[in-house]
Design a protein around this motif. Structure first.
Motif, mmCIF file in Angstrom:
data_model
loop_
_atom_site.group_PDB
_atom_site.id
_atom_site.type_symbol
_atom_site.label_atom_id
_atom_site.label_comp_id
_atom_site.label_asym_id
_atom_site.label_seq_id
_atom_site.Cartn_x
_atom_site.Cartn_y
_atom_site.Cartn_z
ATOM 1 N N ARG A 60 -26.013 8.264 23.226
ATOM 2 C CA ARG A 60 -26.780 8.152 24.460
ATOM 3 C C ARG A 60 -28.239 8.209 24.057
ATOM 4 N N GLU A 61 -29.009 7.205 24.426
ATOM 5 C CA GLU A 61 -30.434 7.149 24.108
ATOM 6 C C GLU A 61 -31.227 7.146 25.402
ATOM 7 N N GLY A 62 -32.370 7.782 25.387
ATOM 8 C CA GLY A 62 -33.224 7.753 26.574
ATOM 9 C C GLY A 62 -33.979 9.052 26.673
ATOM 10 N N PRO A 63 -34.693 9.301 27.714
ATOM 11 C CA PRO A 63 -34.895 8.372 28.826
ATOM 12 C C PRO A 63 -36.017 7.382 28.530
ATOM 13 N N ALA A 64 -35.870 6.197 29.044
ATOM 14 C CA ALA A 64 -36.900 5.166 28.958
ATOM 15 C C ALA A 64 -37.072 4.631 30.372
ATOM 16 N N GLY A 65 -38.013 5.189 31.113
ATOM 17 C CA GLY A 65 -38.186 4.796 32.504
ATOM 18 C C GLY A 65 -37.000 5.233 33.337
ATOM 19 N N ASN A 66 -36.537 6.477 33.105
ATOM 20 C CA ASN A 66 -35.393 7.050 33.827
ATOM 21 C C ASN A 66 -34.077 6.329 33.558
ATOM 22 N N MET A 67 -34.012 5.517 32.523
ATOM 23 C CA MET A 67 -32.774 4.825 32.166
ATOM 24 C C MET A 67 -32.290 5.384 30.839
ATOM 25 N N GLU A 69 -29.428 4.669 27.772
ATOM 26 C CA GLU A 69 -28.616 3.587 27.222
ATOM 27 C C GLU A 69 -27.475 4.198 26.447
ATOM 28 N N LEU A 70 -26.274 3.746 26.738
ATOM 29 C CA LEU A 70 -25.100 4.178 26.003
ATOM 30 C C LEU A 70 -24.710 3.099 25.016
ATOM 31 N N SER A 71 -24.198 3.503 23.882
ATOM 32 C CA SER A 71 -23.756 2.514 22.894
ATOM 33 C C SER A 71 -22.579 3.055 22.113
ATOM 34 N N VAL A 72 -21.785 2.127 21.602
ATOM 35 C CA VAL A 72 -20.739 2.460 20.644
ATOM 36 C C VAL A 72 -20.945 1.517 19.472
ATOM 37 N N GLU A 73 -20.963 2.072 18.275
ATOM 38 C CA GLU A 73 -21.222 1.293 17.069
ATOM 39 C C GLU A 73 -20.024 1.402 16.135
#
Length: 95
Positions: A60-67, A69-73
């Protein structure tokens, strides 16, 4: 040693299209074939050994403008001179 990017492609895709790409990689791994990545004029062919290291990471990355980002690698790693006899850290399960 600094990282050298040999190939990079990033674009929005449907889940079905992503599954198709992953299926092709899985088929090549299953058969022992090389994996060739192509996008436009870029291309790279890789030959994973019999036992590469398989890394799975959820972030889980953030916050960037209250957003956030979730990712799976999913990552395969090996030394260029690897004989593929490495050992893992435990059994992975994906449901």
């Amino acid at each position: 040693m600094p990282e050298e990017v040999l190939f990079k492609s990033e674009s929005d895709q449907s889940r079905e299209a992503i599954a198709s790409y992953l299926r092709k990689v899985a088929d090549n791994l299953d058969s022992g074939a090389d994996i060739t990545l192509k996008a436009g004029s870029e291309t790279v062919t890789l030959a994973p050994p019999a036992r590469p290291t398989f890394e799975v990471k959820a972030e889980r990355e953030g916050p960037a403008g209250n957003m956030t980002e979730l990712s799976v690698e999913f990552e395969l790693e090996w030394d260029e001179t690897d004989d593929g006899d490495g050992s893992g850290s435990g059994q992975l399960e994906i449901e």
